[in-house]
Structures are given as C-alpha cells and as structure tokens.
Design an enzyme around this catalytic site. Structure first.
Site, mmCIF file in Angstrom:
data_model
loop_
_atom_site.group_PDB
_atom_site.id
_atom_site.type_symbol
_atom_site.label_atom_id
_atom_site.label_comp_id
_atom_site.label_asym_id
_atom_site.label_seq_id
_atom_site.Cartn_x
_atom_site.Cartn_y
_atom_site.Cartn_z
ATOM 1 N N TRP A 115 43.006 46.538 30.505
ATOM 2 C CA TRP A 115 43.829 47.433 31.322
ATOM 3 C C TRP A 115 45.253 47.529 30.781
ATOM 4 O O TRP A 115 45.866 48.595 30.833
ATOM 5 C CB TRP A 115 43.805 46.980 32.779
ATOM 6 C CG TRP A 115 42.422 47.058 33.334
ATOM 7 C CD1 TRP A 115 41.588 46.032 33.659
ATOM 8 C CD2 TRP A 115 41.656 48.257 33.565
ATOM 9 N NE1 TRP A 115 40.370 46.497 34.080
ATOM 10 C CE2 TRP A 115 40.378 47.863 34.034
ATOM 11 C CE3 TRP A 115 41.928 49.614 33.421
ATOM 12 C CZ2 TRP A 115 39.390 48.782 34.354
ATOM 13 C CZ3 TRP A 115 40.941 50.541 33.741
ATOM 14 C CH2 TRP A 115 39.694 50.112 34.202
ATOM 15 N N ASP A 147 51.365 45.641 36.731
ATOM 16 C CA ASP A 147 50.147 46.122 37.362
ATOM 17 C C ASP A 147 49.513 44.919 38.058
ATOM 18 O O ASP A 147 48.968 44.036 37.406
ATOM 19 C CB ASP A 147 49.215 46.702 36.296
ATOM 20 C CG ASP A 147 47.858 47.125 36.853
ATOM 21 O OD1 ASP A 147 47.629 46.985 38.076
ATOM 22 O OD2 ASP A 147 47.014 47.580 36.050
ATOM 23 N N LYS A 168 40.867 45.938 45.645
ATOM 24 C CA LYS A 168 40.532 44.539 45.412
ATOM 25 C C LYS A 168 41.042 43.640 46.540
ATOM 26 O O LYS A 168 40.278 42.959 47.188
ATOM 27 C CB LYS A 168 41.054 44.089 44.057
ATOM 28 C CG LYS A 168 40.235 44.673 42.906
ATOM 29 C CD LYS A 168 41.076 44.976 41.721
ATOM 30 C CE LYS A 168 40.215 45.202 40.490
ATOM 31 N NZ LYS A 168 39.698 46.524 40.316
#
Length: 360
Positions: free
Chosen positions: A102, A172, A196
């Site tokens: 990511w 992030d 999440k």
C-alpha cells in the site's frame, strides 16, 4: 445462529453489539419512521449523527482543535492521489517510506503529480521489517513524509513513529487506527478507510492539521480539494450517511469498552497469544514479520509446505474460521485481529493451530 470466527483482512469483523443496535434501529431510526439510509443528509436527525461521530473521534483520539476531521469517499486509495495533488507544491519533493504494497501504491500515485523520493524501504527483505528512520531523514525540500502505519499483507507495524519538527508526517492508518494510543500532534495528517477498525466500507476519515491545509495547492478540481470538504463540514455533496452512522456506533462501542487504552491492552493480549503459538511451534509455524516490527492487527505466518497450508485452511474452514488465507503475494496464512475480533476467537484459533501441528 453460530457466528463465524471472522479473521477477514477487510471488510472485517464488526462488534456484535454494534450490529444488533443497527438491526434494532434499521427501519425506524429514533422515531423518524425511516431508516438512517433514508434520512436527508441535511436533516437535523442526520446532522446529529454526523456531528456526534466527529465529536467522538476527537475525544477518543484526543484530536487538537487545530486539526480538521473529514468524512470522505473513495477509500484510502483516493487519498494516495489527493495528498500529492493538494500538498506536493511546485519545487517540493514528497518523501515516502516503503513498508509494503500500500505504501508502494501511494508512491506510484504521487509520481504522477511531482517529484518523489524513497527515503527508506524494507523491500530488500520482502517487507518483513520496519526500517529505522529518524526525524532528520527527509529531503531538503520535503513537502511531507508519508508512511503506512500498519501493513496488512506482511504483518508489520510501526512501533514508534519518527518525529519530524520541520516536515509534516502523513500516515495511512487504515488498518490500525484506534487500535492503540496515538499522539495525533506528531502528524500533519492521518487518514484511514473505515472497513477495518472504524466500521463498514464506504467512508474514509481524514484528520488534517490547519497549518498543512494552508500549504496546499490551489485551482484543484472541487471534489479533490480538501478545502471544499473543510468548508462544508464534509457535506458538500451527499456523504455515505449509513457508513458514517455505523462508524458512530463503533465509536460508541469503543467508549463502552473503556476507550482506546482498553482496546490497546486487549489487542496486545490477542496478538501475544497468536505470536506465542507461532514461536512455540518449533518452526512448524513461522511469522513473516521480524521481532520489533510485528503487527498487533495482522499476523501473517507460513507452514512447512503448500500442501500443509491447503490442508490447514480447509480444516479451519470446516471449523468456522473465515479469512485465514494469506495474501497471494506472499502466500501462507494471515489472521487479522482488528478491534472487533473477540479474544475468544483468537483463543479458538490458537487451540486449532496447536491441534493441527500435533496431528501433522
């Protein structure tokens, strides 16, 4: 009904108490005769949900007054583009620390908008560790330093963030926001997809310091300009109202559990149990992440062979375990043990792992 042992990496487990409350309120929210999904986003009933969610985030994360809290769409992936569009100003360089897929994707998007620099990376050892970085490690003309706080695929997590005094640190935190105490003031910006630890998919939270907003580019497309959402309190267009409502219920649940510190203690207990099971298996199970970089959210591990891995996953599925397949890029297995995953589910997994090892 027997609930599954849900170890999905995302969208992931939600607290049962939250699901039950949402079910009870689904068709008639607080006497309106409508579902939250049917309320106008301009109505006073929805406005209360919206404002309470912002207020609870500020309280739980201790967000200072000089930070804006935004509800956006497009997931963390859109933020990969919005961040350089807004903050990679002419003559500046965006610094990225690569710790997994990511962060790599975030870098690739930034490359489309200006000069970038990789100041540290753990790619040399299959992203099995978090590189050492200090507050002096950045370009001389750095616009910001970007990190991914937790790496879902590789099971690594920053234990201690670098402290920058003259460059904004942007993180992030999609897969570990609210999993532990965090000093928001260390960051110029924090962003996270909700699916999440915050709620269902559909809303992205962005927490941005006012001083960073002042440094942003102008003449951007309206919806891609953070100022648009700040000025409208994230209500410029129709927001994902039901996702924000669910987020607000999750925040209520976190408060009921004792806040972030209590959640952190529970998360560490869950992670310790799984890592102990792996480390005491005499090499039958091997964690992908190195000591000192292990995630308390995603435990990635391998078995001695592909054949045993397939057998493990097949038997686990029969016993009600869901989402244990490792990411295709590294194989093996992965248990995502986010905030809403009960300790009892982790206990059941550890017991199954021990029994499987004994039989094989």
């Amino acid at each position: 009904m027997q609930r599954a042992y849900n170890f999905n990496a995302g969208p992931s487990a939600l607290p049962l108490e939250v699901l039950n409350r949402a079910q009870a309120e689904l068709v008639n929210y607080k006497g309106t005769g409508m579902s939250v999904m049917e309320l106008s986003h301009r109505s006073k009933e929805y406005d209360q949900v919206h404002q309470q969610a912002i207020s609870d985030l500020r309280t739980l994360l201790r967000i200072p007054d000089d930070y804006q809290v935004l509800f956006l769409q497009g997931g963390a992936s859109l933020q990969f583009s919005m961040i350089p569009m807004n903050f990679l100003t002419p003559g500046k360089t965006a610094d990225y620390i690569l710790t997994g897929s990511w962060s790599q994707k975030a870098l690739e998007e930034a490359n489309k908008f200006g000069e970038t620099n990789v100041i540290a990376s753990s790619k040399d050892e299959k992203f099995s560790y978090i590189p050492e970085v200090n507050g002096d490690n950045h370009s001389t003309n750095s616009a910001y330093v970007h990190i991914t706080s937790n790496n879902t695929i590789y099971g690594t997590q920053w234990e201690k963030y670098p402290t920058y005094t003259d460059v904004p640190l942007i993180a992030d935190m999609s897969s570990d926001i609210l999993c532990r105490e965090t000093n928001v003031e260390q960051f110029g910006m924090i962003y996270a997809g909700a699916q999440k630890n915050l709620g269902p998919s559909g809303v992205t939270v962005a927490i941005i310091k006012d001083s960073l907003l002042k440094q942003s580019n102008s003449n951007l497309p309206t919806m891609l300009d953070y100022h648009t959402h700040v000025k409208s309190n994230s209500l410029y267009n129709t927001p994902p109202t039901f996702s924000i409502y669910m987020l607000s219920l999750v925040l209520d649940w976190v408060k009921e559990q004792g806040g972030v510190s209590a959640i952190e203690a529970r998360n560490k207990e869950k992670a310790a149990l799984l890592y102990h099971t792996i480390d005491e298996s005499e090499g039958f199970y091997k964690a992908h992440a190195k000591d000192g970089s292990r995630s308390i959210m995603n435990v990635s591990y391998t078995l001695p062979s592909d054949e045993l891995t397939k057998k493990f996953l097949a038997q686990a599925k029969e016993k009600g375990f869901v989402g244990l397949n490792g990411h295709r890029s590294i194989g093996g297995c992965r248990a995502s043990i986010y905030n809403a995953v009960p300790y009892e589910s982790v206990e059941a997994l550890a017991s199954f792992m021990k029994a499987f090892k004994s039989e094989n």
